[in-house]
Design a protein around this motif. Structure first.
Motif: not given
Length: 310
Positions: A232-238
């Motif tokens: 989830l953090g990866g999606w938000i960060g991208s």
């Protein structure tokens, strides 16, 4: 043969087995460099980006937590005194993570466009999360029919707190990923694999003091809850890079971990009546120092290219 289980293996195997699995996983990632060249990431579709970040997040978050959970049979057979010490070690791990995230939350709040707003959200996020989890804990205790403390419930709370913390790890991966920095993504993944393997025993330590071992699906669920939010953090960060959002996520995780630390202390007190023993204090400090070594020493060496070529 049909009655044998993993718990029947020699104690040395149960203690060292997860380390071997971690070393093999680390070596495979290092040798294969599975993330390839991200130079053409601008041309990738949204679905392709989401899928690749899901795979990367699972490798950095879920897999190392699962490896760490392999220590459960070893922890399970510990003498109660040493089991409490192991729970205190888990507390030291959580305390270090909370301290690190406090620094991260302050940094992101300071870098936000509206520093005052970001700072207020950090304070509110910590207080509100702690308050909600504390109230939920008290409600749960009132609803319990017996006075028996459930280590499984505490383990789920630990997994939730660590999961909130894992969002912050994913933010870093997603930011470098969308910028096409494949080397930085690889180094972060390797660093998080080393770091997150300690989250496995931290989650299951409370379960080990229960009389019955819970079904396997509980371990799978807790592993996904603790490590899955890296995805989830990866999606938000991208897709939504924001210092304000990052500061808020870190604040929520800090509040959750502070409440979980109280839960772990109460669980030890329920069994032993005394939390602060010499052994517990020593293992708490050991957990803190171990995370410092993994996070601030080995990770820094990785990112600076001392352990791996950049």
């Amino acid at each position: 043969m049909s009655g044998r289980s993993i718990g029947d293996l020699p104690r040395s195997v149960l203690a060292l087995g997860p380390i071997v699995v971690l070393a093999v996983t680390f070596a495979v990632l290092y040798i294969t460099s599975p993330f390839g060249n991200l130079a053409g990431i601008d041309e990738a579709s949204t679905l392709e980006i989401v899928w690749m970040l899901t795979v990367i997040g699972a490798i950095a978050g879920i897999i190392p937590v699962a490896i760490g959970m392999l220590w459960f049979p070893f922890i399970r057979d510990l003498d109660p005194r040493y089991l409490h010490a192991f729970m205190a070690l888990a507390g030291g791990v959580l305390a270090f993570i909370a301290l690190e995230m406090t620094d991260d939350a302050i940094d992101h709040a300071g870098a936000a466009e509206n520093t005052l707003l970001a700072g207020g959200l950090v304070v509110l996020g910590v207080a509100a999360t702690f308050g909600v989890m504390y109230a939920a804990s008290k409600w749960r205790q009132r609803q319990m029919v017996t006075t028996e403390k459930s280590g499984l419930e505490i383990a789920y709370l630990v997994a939730i707190a660590l999961g909130l913390h894992s969002i912050g790890e994913g933010l870093g991966i997603g930011t470098y990923f969308i910028q096409g920095e494949s080397t930085q993504v690889m180094l972060l993944v390797l660093a998080f694999v080393m770091h997150n393997v300690m989250e496995g025993p931290t989650v299951v330590a409370a379960v080990a003091r229960d009389h019955a071992t819970p079904p396997l699906h509980h371990f799978a669920a807790m592993g996904v809850i603790a490590g899955g939010p890296v995805i989830l953090g990866g999606w938000i960060g991208s897709f939504a890079q924001s210092d304000l959002l990052a500061a808020l996520f870190f604040a929520i995780a800090i509040g959750a971990i502070l409440q979980v630390l109280i839960e772990v202390a109460e669980l030890i007190r329920f069994d032993a009546e005394t939390v602060l023993t010499r052994v517990n204090a020593a293992t708490f400090v050991t957990g803190f120092v171990l995370m410092f070594f993994l996070e601030d020493v080995l990770v820094d060496l990785l990112l600076e290219g001392w352990l791996l070529p950049v």
